[in-house]
Design an enzyme around this catalytic site. Structure first.
Site, PDB file in Angstrom:
ATOM      1  CB  ALA A 102      -0.907   0.001   1.232  1.00 48.13           C
ATOM      2  CG  ASP A 103       2.796   5.025  -1.280  1.00 53.66           C
ATOM      3  OD1 ASP A 103       3.838   4.755  -0.662  1.00 53.66           O
ATOM      4  OD2 ASP A 103       2.532   6.177  -1.683  1.00 53.66           O
ATOM      5  CB  THR A 104      -0.772   6.843   2.504  1.00 53.87           C
ATOM      6  OG1 THR A 104      -1.424   5.592   2.736  1.00 53.87           O
ATOM      7  CG2 THR A 104      -1.729   7.977   2.848  1.00 53.87           C
TER       8      THR A 104
END
Length: 233
Positions: A102-104
């Site tokens: 995931a990435d934010t």
């Protein structure tokens, strides 16, 4: 294992679970160094191992935040799969095994913010949020290491790659200078996108409103992750 004492280094796989973890017929690898993501996945009742991607995130650039978080989640998955392959572990996997990456990023006044590069940038980031707002854009990618499929809910990209990005907005009350100083001194803000820590004891009381869900802002949507796990299987 105490979630707050778990540490991942290099290619080492660490077990991460809660007392009330459910029994599943598949294995999960969380490809993240984020403690918040580890705690969220554990709260969902999953037993999992941890691998870190250790990629150069600054080398991957996209103009749109949605494209950037997608590209980074994919790059993390590719790096971990390559590491597993080079060590011979990938070929040894015979039962359903899912890799979650995931990435934010934070978007402030149209500008993408990743992890603060230094103290000056971190201080500016936090002060900007005082009495204002910031948007959080995140992606989740689930890769089935046996079948090679990657699942999500946004659309197709590179054949079997499917991901869903979500955007949420956090509104803050005024953030006192002493809180900014304490966050900088503690140093954790340097490890989170935009230096924005919704769950931190110092900042949580200063959150006015969250348009969206807290787990998404913290880096891993529970509902989306659960949906992708089932689809990837």
């Amino acid at each position: 294992m105490d979630a707050r004492r778990s540490v991942a280094r290099g290619t080492r796989l660490l077990r991460f679970s809660l007392t009330h973890t459910h029994t599943h017929k598949h294995s999960i690898i969380l490809g993240s160094s984020s403690m918040a993501r580890r705690e969220i996945l554990a709260e969902m009742g999953y037993d999992f191992t941890i691998m870190t991607a250790d990629i150069d995130e600054k080398s991957i650039r996209k103009e749109k935040p949605e494209d950037l978080v997608m590209a980074l989640a994919e790059a993390k998955a590719d790096a971990i799969m390559m590491r597993l392959k080079s060590s011979g572990q990938l070929e040894e996997i015979s039962h359903p095994t899912l890799l979650i990456t995931a990435d934010t990023v934070v978007v402030y006044q149209g500008i993408i913010r990743e992890k603060p590069a230094n103290e000056e940038e971190a201080r500016q980031f936090i002060r900007d949020y005082s009495g204002g707002s910031a948007k959080v854009v995140g992606s989740v990618l689930v890769t089935n290491l046996v079948t090679g499929s990657r699942k999500g809910g946004m659309g197709e990209c590179r054949g079997t790659l499917l991901m869903l990005c979500q955007c949420h907005t956090v509104y803050f009350l005024d953030i006192p200078d002493e809180v900014v100083d304490s966050l900088i001194e503690e140093g954790i803000v340097f490890n989170v996108a935009g230096g924005l820590m919704l769950e931190h004891p110092l900042t949580l009381p200063l959150v006015d409103t969250v348009v969206g869900t807290a787990d998404c802002v913290m880096g891993l949507s529970k509902s989306l992750t659960e949906k992708l796990i089932q689809e990837a299987l």
